[in-house]
Write an enzyme that holds these catalytic residues in place. Structure first.
Site, mmCIF file in Angstrom:
data_model
loop_
_atom_site.group_PDB
_atom_site.id
_atom_site.type_symbol
_atom_site.label_atom_id
_atom_site.label_comp_id
_atom_site.label_asym_id
_atom_site.label_seq_id
_atom_site.Cartn_x
_atom_site.Cartn_y
_atom_site.Cartn_z
ATOM 1 C CB SER A 240 -0.890 -0.128 1.359
ATOM 2 O OG SER A 240 -0.120 0.101 2.329
ATOM 3 C CE LYS A 241 -1.866 6.477 -2.963
ATOM 4 N NZ LYS A 241 -2.648 7.738 -2.852
ATOM 5 N NE ARG A 242 0.065 -0.037 6.225
ATOM 6 C CZ ARG A 242 0.737 -1.151 6.807
ATOM 7 N NH1 ARG A 242 1.925 -1.015 7.134
ATOM 8 N NH2 ARG A 242 0.293 -2.196 6.704
ATOM 9 C CG HIS A 243 3.743 -1.334 2.789
ATOM 10 N ND1 HIS A 243 2.460 -1.860 2.584
ATOM 11 C CD2 HIS A 243 4.274 -2.083 4.078
ATOM 12 C CE1 HIS A 243 1.776 -2.544 3.649
ATOM 13 N NE2 HIS A 243 3.084 -2.570 4.619
#
Length: 464
Positions: A240-243
């Site tokens: 996801s964007k956090r990764h």
């Protein structure tokens, strides 16, 4: 057989990191075999496809260095060809008109849910006379899929994968409004483009079974398939964007080099012994689908950053200069030729301590301005009363220096420290703070030599 691969993104957003790796694997496989690598923009979702997204995809691929052969193919522009094939399948008895209403289809879904069965079309119109069609219903065209037997994929990554045909339904080929579905368009385009190998994410594996049935219905050669595992975050969860599931353009903005990102994406799911640093020419020489693993890869921003630092150190200074100048000038303003030469002269020392182009530009800024610099908090803490007195005493020594070179300056500063009974570090650290505004920099005598006599002395006087 000449190898032909394709990358076929949907222009509904940016070129994400997973798509970039898929493009890379297709590009490497075709280049390894001396084949062709084609680009197809699957823009059939007219509501979500945008020109801006297409431009971003083309720009991202170009920045990564994944050059494609020929002109990009726009899938929507080929809609008439897709319709033609659907009509041919009707004529061959491999497809049929389906007049089921939305309400009837919803009833089928509810019935399947209630019985705990997979949600599939029940074949109501498979063998029914079209004369019985209700009025006012625009029919879809469905594939007449085989009811028994099995469909087998000899996948070049996943191995042999089999599904019973009874588990597949008669998928829609042409919608009621006459537009082709993705499942039909992909097969027709791959056939017409002479694609020999379809390399894509393993989330497409279920699609492959259905698409193979279209190939067989049309008596077309079926390409080889290779379904590569998806990329997960460092914690094993879906990326996801956090990764780091950002667009390729975001990595460019963060200061990553395309060759570093290519190398990193290559090692996400593919390997060649213990090799970690793999130049592009070696990647082309070594790449083969047999070395792609079946397990999901884990994206690690720290590893990417460390790899980028390696490529930054290896890149020639004159090639780095045009990459960092816009970043420097954004805050420092336009640089004249003399300042550009100074930044270039300081490049090698600074790039050894930088991991991204953003860091490199930031670390070079003290070379890009004339006159005193404002120290950061840590550097200001070094400029104690005693340190300022030391700097003031150093000024006449530097003013009288007959040679302005690293060796001569080092000798002069060491002699000054010894004359005061001080250690070199107690002189060098405040000197670094005065010259660079930071506690971290290349060797202080290198900095003195590159800044030149006038700027060096003006900065020391301003801090003393």
């Amino acid at each position: 057989m000449k190898v032909v691969t394709r990358f076929a993104p949907s222009p509904t957003g940016f070129l994400h990191i997973g798509g970039a790796r898929t493009a890379l694997f297709n590009w490497l496989f075709s280049r390894h075999h001396g084949g062709r690598y084609l680009l197809r923009i699957e823009d059939t979702d007219r509501a979500r496809s945008t020109k801006e997204a297409i431009d971003a995809i083309l720009d991202g691929l170009s920045w990564l260095g994944l050059d494609w052969d020929g002109e990009p193919v726009l899938q929507f522009a080929r809609a008439a060809r897709h319709v033609e094939v659907a009509r041919q399948m009707l004529d061959r008895g491999q497809a049929y008109y389906c007049y089921s209403t939305p309400e009837e289809l919803e009833a089928m879904r509810q019935k399947a849910r209630a019985e705990g069965k997979p949600i599939r079309y029940d074949g109501t119109w498979r063998d029914r006379d079209p004369k019985e069609a209700p009025t006012g219903v625009r029919p879809v065209i469905r594939l007449r899929a085989p009811l028994d037997g099995e469909t087998v994929v000899e996948d070049l990554v996943q191995g042999t994968v089999t599904v019973q045909n009874a588990q597949l339904d008669d998928m829609v080929l042409l919608r009621g409004d006459g537009t082709p579905t993705y499942m039909l368009a992909v097969v027709v385009d791959d056939h017409d483009m002479d694609i020999t190998h379809v390399i894509r994410g393993d989330d497409h594996l279920n699609n492959t079974f259905r698409q193979i049935q279209v190939y067989r219905a049309m008596e077309w050669d079926v390409p080889r398939f290779a379904h590569i595992p998806l990329i997960h975050g460092a914690d094993g969860a879906k990326l996801s964007k956090r990764h780091g599931a950002l667009g390729v353009d975001a990595y460019r903005d963060m200061g990553f080099l395309p060759e570093a990102l290519r190398n990193y994406l290559l090692r996400l799911g593919w390997g060649h012994g213990d090799e970690e640093i793999i130049p592009t020419e070696k990647a082309i020489e070594w790449f083969d689908l047999a070395d792609v693993g079946r397990a999901a890869s884990r994206f690690d921003m720290d590893k990417l950053t460390n790899l980028n630092a390696h490529y930054l150190r290896q890149k020639p200074d004159d090639e780095l200069l045009p990459l960092v100048l816009p970043r420097i000038e954004k805050t420092a303003g336009p640089l004249d030729d003399a300042l550009r030469r100074r930044v270039l002269a300081g490049m090698n020392g600074v790039k050894q301590r930088s991991r991204t182009l953003v860091e490199l530009a930031d670390n070079l800024k003290f070379y890009a301005v004339r006159g005193p610099v404002t120290p950061d908090a840590k550097a200001a803490g070094l400029l104690t009363t005693e340190a300022k007195a030391s700097l003031a005493g150093l000024v006449p020594v530097l003013e009288q220096a007959t040679e302005w070179s690293e060796a001569a300056l080092e000798a002069a500063v060491k002699a000054f420290a010894e004359s005061r009974g001080a250690k070199l570090g107690s002189v060098a650290q405040p000197l670094r703070a005065a010259l660079t505004g930071s506690t971290m920099s290349p060797g202080i005598f290198e900095v003195l030599a590159i800044l030149g006599r006038d700027d060096s002395i003006s900065r020391i006087k301003a801090s003393a």
